[in-house]
Structures are given as C-alpha cells and as structure tokens.
Design a protein around this motif. Structure first.
Motif, PDB file in Angstrom:
ATOM      1  N   VAL A 101       0.911  -1.218  -0.032  1.00 10.43           N
ATOM      2  CA  VAL A 101      -0.144  -0.167  -0.063  1.00 10.43           C
ATOM      3  C   VAL A 101       0.774   1.219   0.049  1.00 10.43           C
ATOM      4  N   PHE A 102       2.007   1.255   0.916  1.00  8.76           N
ATOM      5  CA  PHE A 102       2.894   2.605   0.904  1.00  8.76           C
ATOM      6  C   PHE A 102       3.357   2.590  -0.319  1.00  8.76           C
ATOM      7  N   THR A 103       3.839   1.650  -1.096  1.00  6.17           N
ATOM      8  CA  THR A 103       4.785   1.626  -2.312  1.00  6.17           C
ATOM      9  C   THR A 103       3.638   2.267  -3.295  1.00  6.17           C
ATOM     10  N   LEU A 104       2.501   1.772  -3.377  1.00  7.27           N
ATOM     11  CA  LEU A 104       1.622   2.575  -4.397  1.00  7.27           C
ATOM     12  C   LEU A 104       1.117   3.884  -4.044  1.00  7.27           C
ATOM     13  N   LEU A 105       0.997   4.144  -2.958  1.00  2.00           N
ATOM     14  CA  LEU A 105       0.595   5.686  -2.535  1.00  2.00           C
ATOM     15  C   LEU A 105       1.852   6.586  -2.749  1.00  2.00           C
ATOM     16  N   ARG A 106       3.063   5.962  -2.851  1.00  2.00           N
ATOM     17  CA  ARG A 106       4.170   6.836  -3.101  1.00  2.00           C
ATOM     18  C   ARG A 106       4.740   7.056  -4.457  1.00  2.00           C
ATOM     19  N   HIS A 107       4.451   5.824  -5.275  1.00  2.00           N
ATOM     20  CA  HIS A 107       4.968   5.637  -6.462  1.00  2.00           C
ATOM     21  C   HIS A 107       4.262   5.253  -7.645  1.00  2.00           C
ATOM     22  N   ALA A 108       2.979   5.455  -7.531  1.00  2.00           N
ATOM     23  CA  ALA A 108       1.985   5.010  -8.699  1.00  2.00           C
ATOM     24  C   ALA A 108       0.987   6.177  -8.922  1.00  2.00           C
ATOM     25  N   PRO A 109       1.259   7.042  -9.569  1.00  2.00           N
ATOM     26  CA  PRO A 109       0.288   8.169 -10.048  1.00  2.00           C
ATOM     27  C   PRO A 109      -0.274   7.798 -11.184  1.00  2.00           C
ATOM     28  N   GLY A 110      -1.393   8.638 -11.568  1.00  2.00           N
ATOM     29  CA  GLY A 110      -2.122   8.202 -12.889  1.00  2.00           C
ATOM     30  C   GLY A 110      -3.461   7.938 -12.566  1.00  2.00           C
ATOM     31  N   PRO A 111      -4.363   8.250 -13.509  1.00  2.00           N
ATOM     32  CA  PRO A 111      -5.724   7.761 -13.512  1.00  2.00           C
ATOM     33  C   PRO A 111      -6.003   6.404 -13.273  1.00  2.00           C
ATOM     34  N   GLU A 112      -5.206   5.474 -14.145  1.00  2.00           N
ATOM     35  CA  GLU A 112      -5.276   4.227 -13.702  1.00  2.00           C
ATOM     36  C   GLU A 112      -5.048   3.713 -12.501  1.00  2.00           C
ATOM     37  N   PHE A 113      -4.187   3.898 -11.612  1.00  2.00           N
ATOM     38  CA  PHE A 113      -3.952   3.878 -10.358  1.00  2.00           C
ATOM     39  C   PHE A 113      -4.850   4.413  -9.495  1.00  2.00           C
ATOM     40  N   ASP A 114      -5.368   5.433  -9.778  1.00  2.00           N
ATOM     41  CA  ASP A 114      -6.398   6.143  -8.983  1.00  2.00           C
ATOM     42  C   ASP A 114      -7.659   5.287  -8.900  1.00  2.00           C
ATOM     43  N   GLN A 115      -7.987   4.620 -10.305  1.00  2.00           N
ATOM     44  CA  GLN A 115      -9.144   3.968 -10.225  1.00  2.00           C
ATOM     45  C   GLN A 115      -9.018   2.477  -9.312  1.00  2.00           C
ATOM     46  N   PHE A 116      -7.660   2.054  -9.525  1.00  2.00           N
ATOM     47  CA  PHE A 116      -7.392   0.863  -8.847  1.00  2.00           C
ATOM     48  C   PHE A 116      -7.458   0.986  -7.228  1.00  2.00           C
ATOM     49  N   LEU A 117      -7.227   2.131  -6.825  1.00  2.00           N
ATOM     50  CA  LEU A 117      -6.987   2.432  -5.372  1.00  2.00           C
ATOM     51  C   LEU A 117      -8.535   2.920  -4.751  1.00  2.00           C
ATOM     52  N   GLY A 118      -9.213   3.392  -5.904  1.00  2.00           N
ATOM     53  CA  GLY A 118     -10.768   3.445  -5.609  1.00  2.00           C
ATOM     54  C   GLY A 118     -11.236   2.357  -5.229  1.00  2.00           C
ATOM     55  N   GLU A 119     -11.057   1.295  -6.127  1.00  2.00           N
ATOM     56  CA  GLU A 119     -11.508  -0.025  -6.118  1.00  2.00           C
ATOM     57  C   GLU A 119     -11.037  -0.741  -4.619  1.00  2.00           C
ATOM     58  N   MET A 120      -9.687  -0.536  -4.374  1.00  2.00           N
ATOM     59  CA  MET A 120      -9.136  -1.141  -3.174  1.00  2.00           C
ATOM     60  C   MET A 120     -10.157  -0.498  -2.019  1.00  2.00           C
ATOM     61  N   LEU A 121     -10.366   0.751  -1.937  1.00  2.00           N
ATOM     62  CA  LEU A 121     -11.081   1.081  -0.779  1.00  2.00           C
ATOM     63  C   LEU A 121     -12.416   0.734  -0.808  1.00  2.00           C
ATOM     64  N   GLU A 122     -13.261   0.552  -1.950  1.00  2.00           N
ATOM     65  CA  GLU A 122     -14.549   0.182  -1.854  1.00  2.00           C
ATOM     66  C   GLU A 122     -14.668  -1.378  -1.411  1.00  2.00           C
ATOM     67  N   ARG A 123     -13.730  -2.157  -1.945  1.00  2.00           N
ATOM     68  CA  ARG A 123     -13.730  -3.800  -1.989  1.00  2.00           C
ATOM     69  C   ARG A 123     -12.519  -4.272  -0.819  1.00  2.00           C
ATOM     70  N   GLN A 124     -11.767  -3.255  -0.345  1.00  2.00           N
ATOM     71  CA  GLN A 124     -10.924  -3.771   0.810  1.00  2.00           C
ATOM     72  C   GLN A 124     -10.091  -4.839   0.034  1.00  2.00           C
ATOM     73  N   TYR A 125      -9.420  -4.468  -1.026  1.00  2.00           N
ATOM     74  CA  TYR A 125      -8.609  -5.644  -1.458  1.00  2.00           C
ATOM     75  C   TYR A 125      -7.220  -5.886  -0.863  1.00  2.00           C
ATOM     76  N   LEU A 126      -7.022  -7.258  -0.680  1.00  2.00           N
ATOM     77  CA  LEU A 126      -5.709  -7.692   0.101  1.00  2.00           C
ATOM     78  C   LEU A 126      -4.562  -7.804  -0.916  1.00  2.00           C
ATOM     79  N   LEU A 127      -3.557  -7.119  -0.809  1.00  2.00           N
ATOM     80  CA  LEU A 127      -2.351  -7.141  -1.768  1.00  2.00           C
ATOM     81  C   LEU A 127      -1.333  -7.819  -1.159  1.00  2.00           C
ATOM     82  N   THR A 128      -0.255  -8.654  -1.999  1.00  2.00           N
ATOM     83  CA  THR A 128       1.024  -9.142  -1.724  1.00  2.00           C
ATOM     84  C   THR A 128       1.916  -8.938  -2.549  1.00  2.00           C
TER      85      THR A 128
END
Length: 384
Positions: A101-128
């Motif tokens: 999560v910290f890696t995405l927040l710091r290094h992943a800009p752009g609309p595609e990542f914004d959409q992915f992070l929005g899905e994460m918030l809504e669906r509470q994705y688990l990352l590895t």
C-alpha cells in the motif's frame, strides 16, 4: 472516516478512541481467538483478514482525501505490533499488505492507479508481493499492443492464493537483461498461479508462502513508473523492515506477558518459584524498550521523509539511512530470538511444554521465522 468515540475507562473516566484504534483492537481479538488453529493447521488467518476488511483497515494508510484513515507508518507499525501480539501470522499478513500500500501511494500516480485505489477502498483488496526469483534475475514482461504478459518463477509469495492483487517485479522483455526492473500490479482475475512447492514450515505458518509460477496479463498503465530499484530503496525496504520489526515486538510482547504471569504464579506458589526470574524479566523488558524506541525512530524518519518535497541530507535513500535500515534488520532478527529465548528460560519447563498457560512454543517458532525472513530479505528481493 476517522470519527472518534468516547469510551468509559476502568476508573470511570472517559477516553477518546478512533475508529481505526477500535478496529485494530477487534482484529487483534479475532486473530488471537484463531491463532492456535491457524498455526496447527498451517492455514491462512481468514477470520483476522475478514475483520480487517470489516473495519476498513486494509486501506488504513490511505490519506483522508482518498477515504482512508490517513495512518502514518508509525501508526501502522503500532497496529502491526498489537495484532502480532495475538497472532504473528496475522500481523505479518497486515505488514506485508501495507508495504505494498505504501509503495502504491508513493510511486503510482495516474488515473489508472487512482481507479485501482478507489476499487481497493470500496472492496478492501488484500495485496501481496512477488519480488523473489529462484535464480538471480527477474520475471519478464512482454508488451504487446498496450497489454502486458508477465511470467515469473517466484521463490516465495505470501498468501498468493488468498489475495486480490500481486505487485510483481519484472524486466521488459524487449530491453533484455540489462534493463532495470519495474513493478506491475497483477489483478487476481487476470493471473494464474502454478504452485511449485508446499508450505510446511516451523513458524509463521499462516502466512502461506510457497513458490509459484505466476502468469499474468494486464494494462501497461498498471506498471509503476518509478524504477523498482528506486522504489525498493525509498519505500519497499524501509517500510518492510519497520513493519517486520513491529511483528518482532508483538511476538516479544506475547512471550514476556507469559513470563510475567509465570513469575506471579511462582510468587503465589502455584508453580515452582525461580529466584533469578524477575531479574531476567527486567533485563528483557529493558531490551524491548530500547528496541521499540529504535523502531519508532525508523518509522518517524520515514514519515518525515514523505512529508518533504525535496530530499534532504540523511533522508531515505541516502547511504546513512540505508545503513540504519541495515542495522534495524540485523537487530530485529537477533532481538526477537534472544528475548523470546529469555522468556522461555524464565518459564523453564512450563514454557518448554507444547501446551499450557506458559507454553512459549509458538512464539519461539514464529521468532525464528521472522528472523529468517529478515536475514534473507535483501537476497530474495535484490532489485539489481
């Protein structure tokens, strides 16, 4: 999303507690209730992760403007410690997830990542993460008409069969072996996992990290633009080591709590009293306090570095900071084994038993598991 609630303290007074704090406490309670079963059956701690989802803790580090709790690394480390006190495997899952999560927040800009992070918030994705390889090198990404095909022979992928997305390191095939690695977000629905080993280990059994061949497809827009070597130095490594050190603290907290109860039982005459036990406990608690301060400083430095728009001398990524991260890694692996060993010595035979109120068996195995992973971390994730 960070509304506070008033609770009644044992002394009758009132205290304020955030929704995140309450959620962490309930996750820890759930993790503790199932810890023995998770360890005995070497299974994924699904109950604890379900509680993380219920309390929206899988996005706890999201800033408030993204709908998260805005938790800093210091606060996430405290949560990891609390959960690990009850179940080290659950705490490690939470630590590994938040590293991504910290890696995405710091290094992943752009609309595609914004959409992915929005899905994460809504669906509470688990990352590895899938950073490791059986041999020195990386997976391969083949870019065809804007779509990516990724193949990776990963040495260890924690809870891969239970996650919603994997951050995988790979090299662009068209650029050859001299190309730098990148990180790609591989969605669960667009990947296949071919297991190539089993997961029958001594400790941290619920982490479930066998080897896999990963094959994934996706959009080039979900490739993090920051080179992996830089993301690794600035975020992946310092965050991972800080959170893994917090797992160590949680394991030690649990072991020393049993040692404290054993001493009290000895004074009450319900178990044989050992004269040197209180002195040993005092020494172990002093070591824990000293190490906890080191972890706090590491987390605070990271949080400060993120707030700086321009890197300063001594910021993350510098030689000095790299050496401090190395020091934390080495100290954590020694600290957790040594202090849990002290707790076992205090409890004596009662601690050596595989069951009973003072058994240190699971803590000893988990301590060696964390130490082993930390000692091998730089090798299996080498971004060169």
């Amino acid at each position: 999303m960070s509304d506070y609630e008033e609770i009644v303290r044992p002394d009758g007074g009132f205290a304020r507690i955030s929704g995140a704090q309450r959620g962490v406490g309930q996750v820890a309670e759930m993790a503790g209730a199932w810890a023995q079963d998770v360890d005995a059956r070497s299974r994924f701690p699904r109950e604890a992760v379900a509680a993380m989802r219920e309390h929206q803790l899988l996005t706890c580090a999201f800033p408030r403007y993204r709908g998260g709790y805005g938790m800093t690394l210091s606060e996430v480390a405290a949560a990891v410690r609390t959960i690990s006190n009850r179940c080290a495997a659950s705490g490690m899952v939470f630590a590994l997830h938040n590293t991504q999560v910290f890696t995405l927040l710091r290094h992943a800009p752009g609309p595609e990542f914004d959409q992915f992070l929005g899905e994460m918030l809504e669906r509470q994705y688990l990352l590895t993460a899938a950073y490791s390889e059986f041999a020195r090198g990386a997976g391969v990404i083949d870019d065809r008409n804007g779509f990516l095909d990724l193949t990776k022979h990963a040495r260890m992928v924690a809870y891969a069969e239970y996650c919603d997305a994997i951050l995988a390191s790979a090299r662009p095939a068209t650029l050859g072996k001299s190309a730098g690695q990148v990180l790609a977000v591989c969605r669960r629905q667009n990947l296949t996992l071919e297991r190539t080993s089993d997961w029958d280990v001594l400790g941290l059994r619920g982490v479930r990290a066998p080897s896999f061949v990963i094959r994934a497809t996706g959009s080039r827009d979900l490739v993090i633009p920051t080179p992996y070597a830089r993301a690794f130095t600035e975020t992946v490594r310092p965050v991972a080591h800080t959170l893994w050190a917090a797992v160590c603290l949680g394991i030690v907290d649990a072991a020393l709590a049993k040692a404290t109860r054993f001493i009290a039982a000895g004074e009450a005459g319900t178990v044989p009293e050992r004269r040197e036990s209180r002195l040993r406990l005092s020494d172990a608690e002093a070591v824990r306090t000293e190490f906890a301060e080191l972890v706090d400083r590491a987390a605070d430095r990271y949080d400060e570095s993120v707030c700086r728009s321009v890197p300063e001398p001594g910021s993350l990524g510098s030689v000095a900071e790299s050496l401090e991260v190395d020091n934390l890694e080495v100290m954590a692996s020694r600290f957790v084994v040594d202090v849990v060993g002290s707790a076992l010595t205090i409890c004596g035979v009662e601690g050596y038993r595989k069951n009973g109120d003072f058994s240190a068996e699971r803590h000893v195995r988990d301590a060696h598991g964390v130490a082993l992973l930390m000692n091998n971390y730089r090798i299996v994730t080498d971004p060169v």
